[in-house]
Write a protein that holds these residues in place. Structure first.
Motif, PDB file in Angstrom:
ATOM      1  N   GLY A  67       4.188   0.804 -47.931  1.00 30.06           N
ATOM      2  CA  GLY A  67       3.220   1.880 -47.837  1.00 30.06           C
ATOM      3  C   GLY A  67       3.341   2.885 -48.985  1.00 30.06           C
ATOM      4  N   ALA A  68       4.679   2.973 -49.473  1.00 31.17           N
ATOM      5  CA  ALA A  68       5.080   3.823 -50.580  1.00 31.17           C
ATOM      6  C   ALA A  68       4.548   3.011 -51.939  1.00 31.17           C
ATOM      7  CB  ALA A  68       6.749   4.004 -50.771  1.00 31.17           C
ATOM      8  N   LYS A  69       4.725   1.930 -52.010  1.00 31.44           N
ATOM      9  CA  LYS A  69       4.433   1.192 -53.355  1.00 31.44           C
ATOM     10  C   LYS A  69       3.095   0.811 -53.482  1.00 31.44           C
ATOM     11  CE  LYS A  69       6.305  -2.116 -56.576  1.00 31.44           C
ATOM     12  NZ  LYS A  69       7.507  -3.126 -56.844  1.00 31.44           N
ATOM     13  N   PHE A  70       2.443   0.265 -52.191  1.00 31.94           N
ATOM     14  CA  PHE A  70       0.993  -0.263 -52.350  1.00 31.94           C
ATOM     15  C   PHE A  70       0.121   0.513 -51.451  1.00 31.94           C
ATOM     16  CE2 PHE A  70       3.824  -3.768 -53.294  1.00 31.94           C
ATOM     17  CZ  PHE A  70       3.425  -4.218 -54.489  1.00 31.94           C
ATOM     18  N   GLY A  71       0.383   1.619 -51.221  1.00 31.37           N
ATOM     19  CA  GLY A  71      -0.603   2.390 -50.064  1.00 31.37           C
ATOM     20  C   GLY A  71      -0.924   1.832 -49.056  1.00 31.37           C
ATOM     21  N   TYR A  72      -2.177   1.878 -48.683  1.00 29.36           N
ATOM     22  CA  TYR A  72      -2.736   1.009 -47.380  1.00 29.36           C
ATOM     23  C   TYR A  72      -3.171  -0.432 -47.582  1.00 29.36           C
ATOM     24  CZ  TYR A  72      -3.478   6.192 -46.550  1.00 29.36           C
ATOM     25  OH  TYR A  72      -3.474   7.359 -46.584  1.00 29.36           O
ATOM     26  N   THR A  73      -2.702  -1.205 -48.750  1.00 31.04           N
ATOM     27  CA  THR A  73      -3.091  -2.519 -48.909  1.00 31.04           C
ATOM     28  C   THR A  73      -2.581  -3.458 -47.705  1.00 31.04           C
ATOM     29  OG1 THR A  73      -3.304  -1.969 -51.304  1.00 31.04           O
ATOM     30  CG2 THR A  73      -3.049  -4.161 -50.517  1.00 31.04           C
ATOM     31  N   LEU A  74      -1.185  -3.343 -47.552  1.00 31.14           N
ATOM     32  CA  LEU A  74      -0.496  -4.189 -46.624  1.00 31.14           C
ATOM     33  C   LEU A  74      -0.923  -3.864 -45.207  1.00 31.14           C
ATOM     34  CD1 LEU A  74       2.836  -4.600 -48.596  1.00 31.14           C
ATOM     35  CD2 LEU A  74       1.102  -5.937 -48.754  1.00 31.14           C
ATOM     36  N   VAL A  77      -1.907  -7.171 -43.872  1.00 30.39           N
ATOM     37  CA  VAL A  77      -0.775  -8.051 -43.361  1.00 30.39           C
ATOM     38  C   VAL A  77      -0.293  -7.568 -41.883  1.00 30.39           C
ATOM     39  CG1 VAL A  77       1.537  -8.795 -44.151  1.00 30.39           C
ATOM     40  CG2 VAL A  77      -0.249  -8.337 -45.806  1.00 30.39           C
ATOM     41  N   ILE A  78      -0.237  -6.255 -41.689  1.00 31.92           N
ATOM     42  CA  ILE A  78       0.428  -6.051 -40.373  1.00 31.92           C
ATOM     43  C   ILE A  78      -0.614  -6.394 -39.221  1.00 31.92           C
ATOM     44  CG2 ILE A  78       0.955  -4.126 -38.995  1.00 31.92           C
ATOM     45  CD1 ILE A  78       2.196  -2.421 -41.150  1.00 31.92           C
ATOM     46  N   LEU A  79      -1.799  -6.175 -39.539  1.00 29.88           N
ATOM     47  CA  LEU A  79      -2.870  -6.580 -38.564  1.00 29.88           C
ATOM     48  C   LEU A  79      -2.870  -8.064 -38.162  1.00 29.88           C
ATOM     49  CD1 LEU A  79      -5.234  -6.181 -36.665  1.00 29.88           C
ATOM     50  CD2 LEU A  79      -6.736  -6.290 -38.652  1.00 29.88           C
ATOM     51  N   LEU A  80      -3.020  -8.748 -39.439  1.00 28.81           N
ATOM     52  CA  LEU A  80      -2.733 -10.274 -39.430  1.00 28.81           C
ATOM     53  C   LEU A  80      -1.441 -10.796 -38.690  1.00 28.81           C
ATOM     54  CD1 LEU A  80      -3.920 -13.473 -40.088  1.00 28.81           C
ATOM     55  CD2 LEU A  80      -2.673 -13.017 -42.233  1.00 28.81           C
ATOM     56  N   ALA A 206     -10.051   0.739 -44.746  1.00 38.44           N
ATOM     57  CA  ALA A 206     -10.183  -0.096 -45.781  1.00 38.44           C
ATOM     58  C   ALA A 206      -8.915  -1.077 -46.026  1.00 38.44           C
ATOM     59  CB  ALA A 206     -10.396   0.676 -47.079  1.00 38.44           C
ATOM     60  N   GLY A 207      -7.622  -0.207 -45.618  1.00 36.76           N
ATOM     61  CA  GLY A 207      -6.573  -1.045 -45.813  1.00 36.76           C
ATOM     62  C   GLY A 207      -6.385  -2.338 -44.772  1.00 36.76           C
ATOM     63  N   PHE A 208      -7.257  -2.456 -43.859  1.00 34.58           N
ATOM     64  CA  PHE A 208      -6.913  -3.450 -42.650  1.00 34.58           C
ATOM     65  C   PHE A 208      -7.918  -4.832 -43.291  1.00 34.58           C
ATOM     66  CE2 PHE A 208      -6.040  -0.066 -39.864  1.00 34.58           C
ATOM     67  CZ  PHE A 208      -4.697  -0.654 -39.380  1.00 34.58           C
ATOM     68  N   VAL A 209      -8.478  -4.595 -44.458  1.00 32.12           N
ATOM     69  CA  VAL A 209      -9.362  -5.514 -44.686  1.00 32.12           C
ATOM     70  C   VAL A 209      -8.474  -6.135 -46.110  1.00 32.12           C
ATOM     71  CG1 VAL A 209     -11.404  -6.302 -46.378  1.00 32.12           C
ATOM     72  CG2 VAL A 209     -11.557  -4.263 -44.750  1.00 32.12           C
ATOM     73  N   THR A 272      -0.152  -4.562 -28.650  1.00 34.01           N
ATOM     74  CA  THR A 272      -1.134  -3.531 -29.346  1.00 34.01           C
ATOM     75  C   THR A 272      -0.338  -2.167 -29.620  1.00 34.01           C
ATOM     76  OG1 THR A 272      -2.959  -4.540 -28.311  1.00 34.01           O
ATOM     77  CG2 THR A 272      -3.159  -2.141 -28.963  1.00 34.01           C
ATOM     78  N   LEU A 273       0.634  -2.084 -28.638  1.00 39.11           N
ATOM     79  CA  LEU A 273       1.389  -0.736 -29.179  1.00 39.11           C
ATOM     80  C   LEU A 273       2.369  -1.046 -30.243  1.00 39.11           C
ATOM     81  CD1 LEU A 273       2.982   1.834 -28.108  1.00 39.11           C
ATOM     82  CD2 LEU A 273       4.514   0.494 -26.799  1.00 39.11           C
ATOM     83  N   ALA A 274       2.937  -2.188 -30.328  1.00 37.72           N
ATOM     84  CA  ALA A 274       3.686  -2.547 -31.445  1.00 37.72           C
ATOM     85  C   ALA A 274       2.767  -2.429 -32.767  1.00 37.72           C
ATOM     86  CB  ALA A 274       4.255  -3.803 -31.362  1.00 37.72           C
ATOM     87  N   LEU A 275       1.509  -2.881 -32.830  1.00 40.48           N
ATOM     88  CA  LEU A 275       0.612  -2.705 -33.855  1.00 40.48           C
ATOM     89  C   LEU A 275       0.475  -1.378 -34.475  1.00 40.48           C
ATOM     90  CD1 LEU A 275      -1.504  -3.668 -35.864  1.00 40.48           C
ATOM     91  CD2 LEU A 275      -3.155  -3.615 -34.041  1.00 40.48           C
ATOM     92  N   PHE A 276       0.310  -0.277 -33.374  1.00 42.79           N
ATOM     93  CA  PHE A 276       0.392   1.208 -33.786  1.00 42.79           C
ATOM     94  C   PHE A 276       1.628   1.706 -34.229  1.00 42.79           C
ATOM     95  CE2 PHE A 276       1.394   5.357 -32.404  1.00 42.79           C
ATOM     96  CZ  PHE A 276       0.432   6.002 -33.256  1.00 42.79           C
ATOM     97  N   VAL A 277       2.694   1.316 -33.893  1.00 40.71           N
ATOM     98  CA  VAL A 277       3.821   1.770 -34.475  1.00 40.71           C
ATOM     99  C   VAL A 277       4.109   1.185 -36.028  1.00 40.71           C
ATOM    100  CG1 VAL A 277       6.362   1.687 -34.264  1.00 40.71           C
ATOM    101  CG2 VAL A 277       4.894   2.101 -32.260  1.00 40.71           C
ATOM    102  N   ASN A 278       3.919  -0.092 -36.136  1.00 38.73           N
ATOM    103  CA  ASN A 278       3.821  -0.631 -37.474  1.00 38.73           C
ATOM    104  C   ASN A 278       3.038  -0.269 -38.211  1.00 38.73           C
ATOM    105  OD1 ASN A 278       6.344  -2.589 -37.122  1.00 38.73           O
ATOM    106  ND2 ASN A 278       5.028  -3.935 -36.084  1.00 38.73           N
ATOM    107  N   ALA A 279       1.749  -0.045 -37.951  1.00 42.57           N
ATOM    108  CA  ALA A 279       0.603   0.567 -38.757  1.00 42.57           C
ATOM    109  C   ALA A 279       0.943   2.202 -39.094  1.00 42.57           C
ATOM    110  CB  ALA A 279      -0.605   0.569 -38.285  1.00 42.57           C
ATOM    111  N   ALA A 280       1.626   2.849 -38.141  1.00 42.02           N
ATOM    112  CA  ALA A 280       1.803   4.206 -38.388  1.00 42.02           C
ATOM    113  C   ALA A 280       3.088   4.528 -39.279  1.00 42.02           C
ATOM    114  CB  ALA A 280       2.267   4.928 -37.081  1.00 42.02           C
TER     115      ALA A 280
END
Length: 447
Positions: A67-74, A77-80, A206-209, A272-280
């Motif tokens: 997140g710090a280096k690439f913003g929302y880009t990754l 990857v978390i979603l995938l 947009a980061g989820f694309v 799905t809960l884990a997705l929220f935490v990782n994405a957060a």
């Protein structure tokens, strides 16, 4: 077909084998009738225990750095990774419920002994890498909350074997209740921090694309594979195939079909809960650090120090540290069970949980103390990310056998996966192998 004999013609004899997890197998009652919600409640638990591995301290390092280096880009990857996890954990539950074997037992039954030993060693490496992340994460949390030196905190993590032993004495439901309580605490902490950060919704979505940057930039790929390794964890596949068997569902085709439905719902909701935490974690890093020019934040302690000043709220850093400690404690429980399942399944070697825990935790503590002593506390951040890449490198050795078993009609009978799911599962396995080969090529060539 007789109880315990489902699809046995596709497996070797189980004579002399104990059920997975011994006395905890079929120890949680399941209502035979009543409303479906009541039956679903009986199955809620294993999915949340598995989800712990998808938000352990190792995820924090890769998500913060990404997140710090690439913003929302990754975020893509978390979603995938999470979608892959939903599929793989459902397959793992299917193997355990249908065959009465966990993945380790299935590997020992199916493969020649040398192959089984090699798979066991690969899985042990993954568990040690996971434990390494837990030691570092918990030690950092103890330092942030109580001011303990990192080396002292790392050594103190060896005492968590007592916690696991006490929980196991109270039964499997008590273990699950402890895990779910800490998961709730982590969820609440990050929900508050996301509200404080107020990220731009359009940029987040947009980061989820998927972006070409993920593959074309070696640094992004390294972090992406680290996120993959931190999210889809090999030992979780062994763990899930065992703990779904703690439910006392009828060992009949109808009973197994019902158990499969409820186990899949349980794990999907929990992930799905884990997705929220990782994405957060990644969203917070992108919003608070990347957007303000702090793109070099890679360490958990850096993030902790910067959160409160940048968000303008003193509680932000405290919430971060509390969630980290809860994450480390939770991971202890699942790593202990996974280690027990793997050792008993592959080797038929039974050790008391506390003894097994002390051995694996001791192996993990030594490199943390050594790296901290030699390179200072900054070295632990690189060690943390490296541990997640090591986890990712072990993934094919768990995924390929799992997909092979659940695709085999001789072993699964009427519960064999359908052709579309078989194709999807092999595609996931292929993607993991290709990404790991790409990472290896970059490391060897210095790309």
């Amino acid at each position: 077909m007789a109880d315990g004999q489902v699809c046995e013609r596709g497996w070797r004899s189980r004579e002399g084998d104990a059920p997975s997890l011994g006395g905890m197998n079929a120890s949680v009652p399941v209502a035979a009738g009543g409303h479906w919600l009541r039956r679903l409640f009986a199955f809620i638990g294993p999915g949340y225990m598995v989800s712990v591995g998808y938000m352990d301290p190792g995820n924090w390092a890769t998500d913060l750095a990404g997140g710090a280096k690439f913003g929302y880009t990754l975020l893509a990857v978390i979603l995938l990774s999470n979608l892959m996890a939903v599929v793989l954990q459902a397959l793992s539950a299917r193997l355990g419920i249908v065959t009465g074997r966990d993945l380790a037992q299935a590997c020992r039954d199916h493969y020649p002994r040398p192959v089984g030993i090699a798979l066991w060693l690969a899985c042990e490496a993954a568990i040690i890498a996971c434990d390494l992340a837990e030691v570092i994460g918990t030690a950092i949390a103890l330092k942030l909350l109580f001011g303990l030196p990192l080396i002292v905190g790392a050594i103190l993590t060896g005492l968590d074997a007592l916690l696991v032993l006490l929980l196991l004495r109270r039964g499997f439901r008590a273990l699950e209740a402890f895990v779910i309580a800490l998961l709730t605490l982590i969820f609440v902490c990050f929900a508050i921090q996301i509200v404080m950060a107020a990220p731009p919704v359009r940029e987040v979505l947009a980061g989820f694309v998927p972006s070409a940057t993920i593959v074309s930039d070696p640094a992004a790929l390294y972090l992406a594979i680290g996120i993959l390794g931190a999210t889809v964890m090999p030992h979780n596949l062994y763990l899930h195939s065992s703990i779904v068997q703690t439910r006392a569902y009828p060992r009949t085709p109808a009973g197994r079909a019902s158990a499969l439905r409820f186990a899949t719902i349980d794990s999907t909701v929990a992930l799905t809960l884990a997705l929220f935490v990782n994405a957060a974690i990644l969203i917070m890093a992108a919003t608070v650090f990347h957007a303000t020019g702090h793109t070099d934040v890679e360490e958990i302690e850096q993030a902790h120090a910067l959160l409160s000043p940048l968000l303008g709220a003193g509680i932000a850093s405290t919430l971060f540290a509390v969630a980290l400690l809860a994450s480390g404690l939770n991971s202890t429980v699942t790593a202990t069970l996974a280690g027990q399942i793997v050792m008993e399944g592959f080797l038929r070697l039974r050790l008391p949980p506390w003894a097994r825990r002390l051995v694996t935790r001791g192996i993990a503590i030594v490199p943390v103390v050594a790296v901290t002593a030699l390179y200072g506390e900054q070295g632990t951040a690189r060690l943390l990310v490296l541990s997640q890449v090591v986890l990712s490198m072990q993934l094919p050795f768990a995924i390929v056998p799992l997909v092979q078993f659940v695709s085999d009609k001789r072993k699964m009978g009427e519960f064999v996966i359908r052709p579309w799911l078989k194709g999807l599962s092999w595609a996931i396995a292929g993607l993991v192998v290709v990404l790991n080969l790409k990472l290896l090529a970059d490391v060897v060539t210095g790309g």
